[in-house]
Design an enzyme around this catalytic site. Structure first.
Site, PDB file in Angstrom:
ATOM      1  N   ALA A   1       0.346  10.899  14.653  1.00 42.06           N
ATOM      2  CA  ALA A   1       0.362  11.924  13.611  1.00 42.06           C
ATOM      3  C   ALA A   1      -0.232  11.399  12.309  1.00 42.06           C
ATOM      4  CB  ALA A   1       1.794  12.410  13.385  1.00 42.06           C
ATOM      5  N   SER A   2       0.075  10.154  11.977  1.00 39.88           N
ATOM      6  CA  SER A   2      -0.451   9.580  10.728  1.00 39.88           C
ATOM      7  C   SER A   2      -1.963   9.462  10.771  1.00 39.88           C
ATOM      8  CB  SER A   2       0.180   8.204  10.460  1.00 39.88           C
ATOM      9  OG  SER A   2      -0.288   7.219  11.360  1.00 39.88           O
ATOM     10  N   LYS A   3      -2.500   9.071  11.913  1.00 38.36           N
ATOM     11  CA  LYS A   3      -3.948   8.911  12.030  1.00 38.36           C
ATOM     12  C   LYS A   3      -4.663  10.267  12.049  1.00 38.36           C
ATOM     13  CE  LYS A   3      -3.943   4.458  11.979  1.00 38.36           C
ATOM     14  NZ  LYS A   3      -4.489   3.731  10.796  1.00 38.36           N
TER      15      LYS A   3
ATOM     16  N   TYR B   1       2.571   7.184  14.645  1.00 39.01           N
ATOM     17  CA  TYR B   1       1.246   6.570  14.487  1.00 39.01           C
ATOM     18  C   TYR B   1       0.155   7.602  14.738  1.00 39.01           C
ATOM     19  CZ  TYR B   1      -2.670   3.361  15.236  1.00 39.01           C
ATOM     20  OH  TYR B   1      -3.884   2.711  15.154  1.00 39.01           O
TER      21      TYR B   1
ATOM     22  N   ASN C   1      -7.649   0.321   5.120  1.00 41.27           N
ATOM     23  CA  ASN C   1      -7.504  -0.124   6.500  1.00 41.27           C
ATOM     24  C   ASN C   1      -6.083  -0.512   6.888  1.00 41.27           C
ATOM     25  OD1 ASN C   1      -8.500  -1.524   9.080  1.00 41.27           O
ATOM     26  ND2 ASN C   1      -7.704  -3.262   7.927  1.00 41.27           N
TER      27      ASN C   1
ATOM     28  N   VAL D   1       0.807  -1.222   0.000  1.00 37.85           N
ATOM     29  CA  VAL D   1       0.000   0.000   0.000  1.00 37.85           C
ATOM     30  C   VAL D   1       0.842   1.275   0.000  1.00 37.85           C
ATOM     31  CG1 VAL D   1      -2.045  -1.042   1.040  1.00 37.85           C
ATOM     32  CG2 VAL D   1      -0.237  -0.106   2.528  1.00 37.85           C
TER      33      VAL D   1
ATOM     34  N   SER E   1      -8.123   6.608  13.991  1.00 38.32           N
ATOM     35  CA  SER E   1      -7.994   6.055  15.333  1.00 38.32           C
ATOM     36  C   SER E   1      -8.525   7.060  16.339  1.00 38.32           C
ATOM     37  CB  SER E   1      -6.521   5.750  15.658  1.00 38.32           C
ATOM     38  OG  SER E   1      -6.345   5.431  17.027  1.00 38.32           O
TER      39      SER E   1
END
Length: 254
Positions: A155-157, A153, A85, A59, A139
């Site tokens: 920051a990415s969400k 994690y 996802n 991905v 999240s």
């Protein structure tokens, strides 16, 4: 009659956890499911089980994502639902003081850039259908500070959440709905691995959940089904929290 009869759905990260539970639920509701994952063995078995199609995909790779949707259209003639996802939460993503740039970039690529790529190459297929539904996995940490630091994690969400809002607004008049799913901690292999490696860190998550337990993947799959189906036809650009009450709690009872 199923809620997704004659719909074609592409699920990334479908070989395990929330993705697997959702693939099973979508198939039960009549969808033709593309199981998209790097895990060839598990993905192939799942696709066989539900009468779907497995496509191996990285991905974080633009050519791989583009090929995923081309293959889906070749097999099924079009696409109606995207469930973006796939994601990672590696142990070396921790405090900002200890997380190196390599770890930061790896998480951003898999968790955030992948959603960008999946939407960039998936939306034109939904446009051909005259509409569709996109569910991007964000999240609960995208809406509040986490007690257990995972700086990249988180920051990415947050990025997934913001991007989903913008896409939901941009494409609403074309009949394409884009919503951000924000689960709380879920009893998946990822969480089980965290418990095994660092029980104290994992236990700190549970104390903040008012319901006193983690979600099961099947519970999150039910939420994804709602967002994918016409039951949520007037919902777009939304923050869909399924977190056992974490976002509403100041403290939780013992």
């Amino acid at each position: 009659m199923g809620r997704l009869d004659n719909k074609v759905a592409v699920i990334t990260g479908a070989a395990s956890g929330i993705g697997r539970a959702t693939a099973l639920r979508f198939a039960q509701e009549g969808a033709k499911v593309v199981v998209a994952d790097l895990a060839e063995k598990e993905g192939t078995l799942l696709a066989s089980e539900i009468g779907g199609t497995f496509v191996e995909v990285d991905v974080a790779s633009e050519p791989s994502v583009e090929a995923l949707y081309k293959k889906t259209e070749e097999v099924y003639g079009g696409i109606d639902v995207l469930f973006n996802n796939a994601g990672i939460s590696p142990a070396d993503d921790d405090s900002i003081l200890t997380t190196g740039l390599e770890a930061w970039r790896r998480v951003q690529e898999v968790n955030l850039t992948s959603v960008y790529l999946c939407c960039r190459y998936g939306i034109p297929h939904l446009q051909k259908r005259g509409g569709g539904s996109i569910i991007n996995t964000a999240s609960f940490v995208a809406v509040l500070g986490s007690a257990t630091s995972q700086i990249s994690y988180t920051a990415s969400k947050g990025g997934v959440l913001s991007m989903s809002r913008e896409l939901g607004v941009q494409f609403a008049r074309e009949g394409i709905r884009v919503n951000a799913l924000c689960p709380g901690p879920v009893n998946t292999p990822l969480l089980q691995e965290l418990f095994a490696k660092d029980p104290e860190r994992a236990a700190r998550r549970l104390v903040h959940v008012p319901m006193g337990r983690f979600a099961e993947p099947e519970e999150i799959a039910s939420a994804v089904l709602f967002l994918a189906s016409d039951d949520s036809s007037f919902m777009t650009a939304s923050t869909f929290l399924v977190d056992g009450g974490i976002h509403g709690a100041y403290v939780t009872p013992l």
